[in-house]
Design a protein around this motif. Structure first.
Motif, PDB file in Angstrom:
ATOM      1  N   LEU A   1      -1.211 -48.371 -27.857  1.00  0.00           N
ATOM      2  CA  LEU A   1      -0.100 -47.437 -27.658  1.00  0.00           C
ATOM      3  C   LEU A   1       1.109 -47.873 -28.490  1.00  0.00           C
ATOM      4  O   LEU A   1       1.751 -47.058 -29.167  1.00  0.00           O
ATOM      5  CB  LEU A   1       0.272 -47.392 -26.158  1.00  0.00           C
ATOM      6  CG  LEU A   1       1.515 -46.584 -25.782  1.00  0.00           C
ATOM      7  CD1 LEU A   1       1.319 -45.113 -26.119  1.00  0.00           C
ATOM      8  CD2 LEU A   1       1.821 -46.739 -24.284  1.00  0.00           C
TER       9      LEU A   1
ATOM     10  N   LEU B   1       9.733 -45.243 -23.682  1.00  0.00           N
ATOM     11  CA  LEU B   1       8.444 -45.732 -23.163  1.00  0.00           C
ATOM     12  C   LEU B   1       8.706 -46.506 -21.875  1.00  0.00           C
ATOM     13  O   LEU B   1       9.412 -47.525 -21.885  1.00  0.00           O
ATOM     14  CB  LEU B   1       7.783 -46.664 -24.191  1.00  0.00           C
ATOM     15  CG  LEU B   1       6.545 -47.417 -23.674  1.00  0.00           C
ATOM     16  CD1 LEU B   1       5.410 -46.464 -23.310  1.00  0.00           C
ATOM     17  CD2 LEU B   1       6.074 -48.439 -24.701  1.00  0.00           C
TER      18      LEU B   1
ATOM     19  N   VAL C   1       7.411 -41.130 -22.762  1.00  0.00           N
ATOM     20  CA  VAL C   1       6.000 -41.534 -22.799  1.00  0.00           C
ATOM     21  C   VAL C   1       5.771 -42.514 -21.660  1.00  0.00           C
ATOM     22  O   VAL C   1       6.465 -43.529 -21.556  1.00  0.00           O
ATOM     23  CB  VAL C   1       5.644 -42.221 -24.148  1.00  0.00           C
ATOM     24  CG1 VAL C   1       4.210 -42.736 -24.126  1.00  0.00           C
ATOM     25  CG2 VAL C   1       5.861 -41.266 -25.311  1.00  0.00           C
ATOM     26  N   LYS C   2       4.813 -42.195 -20.796  1.00  0.00           N
ATOM     27  CA  LYS C   2       4.497 -43.141 -19.716  1.00  0.00           C
ATOM     28  C   LYS C   2       3.467 -44.139 -20.224  1.00  0.00           C
ATOM     29  O   LYS C   2       2.394 -43.750 -20.696  1.00  0.00           O
ATOM     30  CB  LYS C   2       3.946 -42.381 -18.503  1.00  0.00           C
ATOM     31  CG  LYS C   2       3.670 -43.310 -17.337  1.00  0.00           C
ATOM     32  CD  LYS C   2       3.372 -42.568 -16.045  1.00  0.00           C
ATOM     33  CE  LYS C   2       3.246 -43.591 -14.942  1.00  0.00           C
ATOM     34  NZ  LYS C   2       2.051 -43.597 -14.217  1.00  0.00           N
TER      35      LYS C   2
ATOM     36  N   THR D   1      12.474 -49.042 -24.754  1.00  0.00           N
ATOM     37  CA  THR D   1      11.521 -49.403 -23.696  1.00  0.00           C
ATOM     38  C   THR D   1      12.283 -49.574 -22.390  1.00  0.00           C
ATOM     39  O   THR D   1      13.434 -50.017 -22.388  1.00  0.00           O
ATOM     40  CB  THR D   1      10.766 -50.710 -24.026  1.00  0.00           C
ATOM     41  OG1 THR D   1      11.683 -51.813 -23.913  1.00  0.00           O
ATOM     42  CG2 THR D   1      10.163 -50.685 -25.425  1.00  0.00           C
TER      43      THR D   1
ATOM     44  N   LEU E   1       3.170 -45.833 -31.429  1.00  0.00           N
ATOM     45  CA  LEU E   1       4.589 -45.473 -31.265  1.00  0.00           C
ATOM     46  C   LEU E   1       5.444 -46.075 -32.370  1.00  0.00           C
ATOM     47  O   LEU E   1       6.424 -45.464 -32.813  1.00  0.00           O
ATOM     48  CB  LEU E   1       5.107 -45.932 -29.893  1.00  0.00           C
ATOM     49  CG  LEU E   1       4.546 -45.163 -28.690  1.00  0.00           C
ATOM     50  CD1 LEU E   1       5.016 -45.798 -27.373  1.00  0.00           C
ATOM     51  CD2 LEU E   1       4.969 -43.688 -28.742  1.00  0.00           C
TER      52      LEU E   1
ATOM     53  N   LEU F   1      12.750 -46.294 -30.492  1.00  0.00           N
ATOM     54  CA  LEU F   1      11.898 -46.489 -29.318  1.00  0.00           C
ATOM     55  C   LEU F   1      12.696 -47.305 -28.312  1.00  0.00           C
ATOM     56  O   LEU F   1      13.067 -48.449 -28.584  1.00  0.00           O
ATOM     57  CB  LEU F   1      10.623 -47.255 -29.709  1.00  0.00           C
ATOM     58  CG  LEU F   1       9.704 -47.649 -28.542  1.00  0.00           C
ATOM     59  CD1 LEU F   1       9.121 -46.417 -27.853  1.00  0.00           C
ATOM     60  CD2 LEU F   1       8.572 -48.549 -29.039  1.00  0.00           C
TER      61      LEU F   1
END
Ligand code: NAD
Ligand code: DAU
Length: 353
Positions: free
Chosen positions: A82, A49, A73-74, A24, A86, A22
């Motif tokens: 969320l 993200l 992913v917004k 960010t 994730l 992930l």
């Protein structure tokens, strides 16, 4: 040391194979360069993200939109539901998302607390509830250490934190939440701290792209104070390679400094840009100084060199040539930004120029 041992056992138990990450803030400057690097040189699956704030731009990753290894992913990092979902899908987190601009933090501190402090805390809590998480890399900054005088030695990882701006105070707070998550819960957090980046996709509010774009248009180049403040410049690809090394080889609980070993005053940087673009130095315009302006940053990168086998590869002369070329060849990218909401910000700050 016992925490390091606990984290080591944790990794041994879980296995250290990272397949999915992930990321960010992957639509920002450094995050998008990092995703480019990973998809070019590795085979990780990446979930990006990003809240798409003023600094986030989907165009930075348009080359990878249809890559099956990449998903966008917004959403906000401070959204616990969320994040909980994730975290179930990934083996590691690389956390770039932040409000990143010092001048904006001086005007309004609140978004910096929400994203940089609360957002990081929500991510860390989500990570704690993820059984498969093997690494949490927190991307931080040299600014947490404070400011150096001309003769001070460069910052080392165990120096005390002395943040001076609301931005650096929020980053220092997030670093401390990361430390606490490692010490208290054994979360395998690695913190990286880097000096000033430059390169493709940097939002034009920052010194180097702002000066390139203004110089190309023969507009004044606003230098705060007398231009003697010193920054340690690193080409963004070098920073991204350091973050990747920290993800793959960093020891949980440890901090790694990255820097370009390239200290330059702001005036030197701006004169170099003008020289490459063959523009006159009388475009330089001295404006009011930034309140609380840190005088100098410089990083001691010995630990990253020894323990991660990392070192910066780009010289400033090569990096700045490439960067200027990128802004020359990608006018559409920044003209769109200049004609959007950023125009209001620019006029508010530099309107009289
Ligand atoms: P940037 O401002 O270009 O990008 C930040 C990204 O984070 C944007 O895409 C934005 O949309 C996203 N974002 C912001 N708030 C969010 C939220 N609440 N939820 C989800 N996404 C959100 O920043 P950058 O210059 O690429 O910096 C990235 C990271 O690296 C930051 O953590 C910064 O502190 C750190 N850093 C930057 C530098 C530098 O020179 N730029 C140096 C050292 C460390
Ligand atoms: O050191 C790492 C940090 O570098 C990151 O953590 C931050 O996210 C990033 O924004 C950057 O912070 P700085 O404040 O150092 O970067 P900035 O590009 O805003 O400014 C660089 C120097 O140039 C600083 O001394 C202020 C000066 N400056 C900046 C602008 C925007 C000017 O003189 N004129 C300007 O218009």
């Amino acid at each position: 040391m016992d925490q390091v041992f606990t984290a080591f056992l944790f990794l041994l138990k879980m296995g250290n194979e990272i397949k999915s990450i992930l990321v960010t803030g992957g639509c920002g400057f450094i995050g998008s360069n990092f995703i480019h690097l990973c998809l070019r040189e590795r085979d990780y699956e990446i979930i990006n993200l990003d809240a798409l704030t003023y600094a986030g731009n989907l165009e930075n990753l348009k080359d990878y939109e249809s890559d099956s290894r990449y998903k966008f992913v917004k959403g906000q990092i401070e959204d616990p539901e969320l994040i909980k979902d994730l975290m179930q899908e990934v083996d590691a987190v690389v956390h770039f998302a932040a409000e990143s601009h010092v001048d904006r933090s001086i005007e309004d501190q609140k978004p910096f607390v929400i994203t940089n402090v609360l957002g990081t805390q929500v991510l860390l809590s989500g990570a704690l509830n993820s059984p498969r998480l093997k690494r949490f890399v927190h991307v931080s900054t040299d600014e947490v250490y404070g400011s150096l005088r001309p003769d001070d030695r460069p910052f080392k990882e165990d120096d005390h934190l002395h943040p001076n701006s609301p931005y650096s105070a929020s980053k220092a707070s997030s670093d401390l939440f990361c430390r606490a998550s490692f010490k208290t819960y054994g979360l395998p957090v690695v913190i990286t701290r880097c000096s000033n980046n430059y390169g493709p996709y940097q939002f034009p509010e920052k010194l180097i792209p702002l000066m390139c774009i203004n110089a190309m248009a023969d507009k004044p180049l606003p230098i705060y104070g007398d231009g003697s403040n010193v920054r340690d410049w690193i080409y963004v690809e070098d920073h991204c390679k350091g973050v990747l090394a920290a993800l793959e080889q960093g020891v949980p609980g440890e901090i790694y400094n990255f820097g370009g070993e390239c200290e330059l005053s702001n005036l030197e940087v701006v004169k170099t840009i003008l020289k490459i673009l063959k523009k006159p130095e009388d475009l330089i315009t001295f404006v009011a100084d930034r309140p609380g302006h840190d005088f100098r940053y410089a990083m001691d990168i010995t630990k990253a060199q020894k323990e991660l086998g990392w070192k910066p590869e780009w010289t400033f002369s090569r990096g700045i040539e490439m960067t200027i070329k990128w802004y020359q060849e990608n006018r559409g990218w920044w003209e769109k930004i200049l004609s959007g909401d950023y125009r209001d910000y620019y006029h508010r700050r530099y309107g009289s120029l």
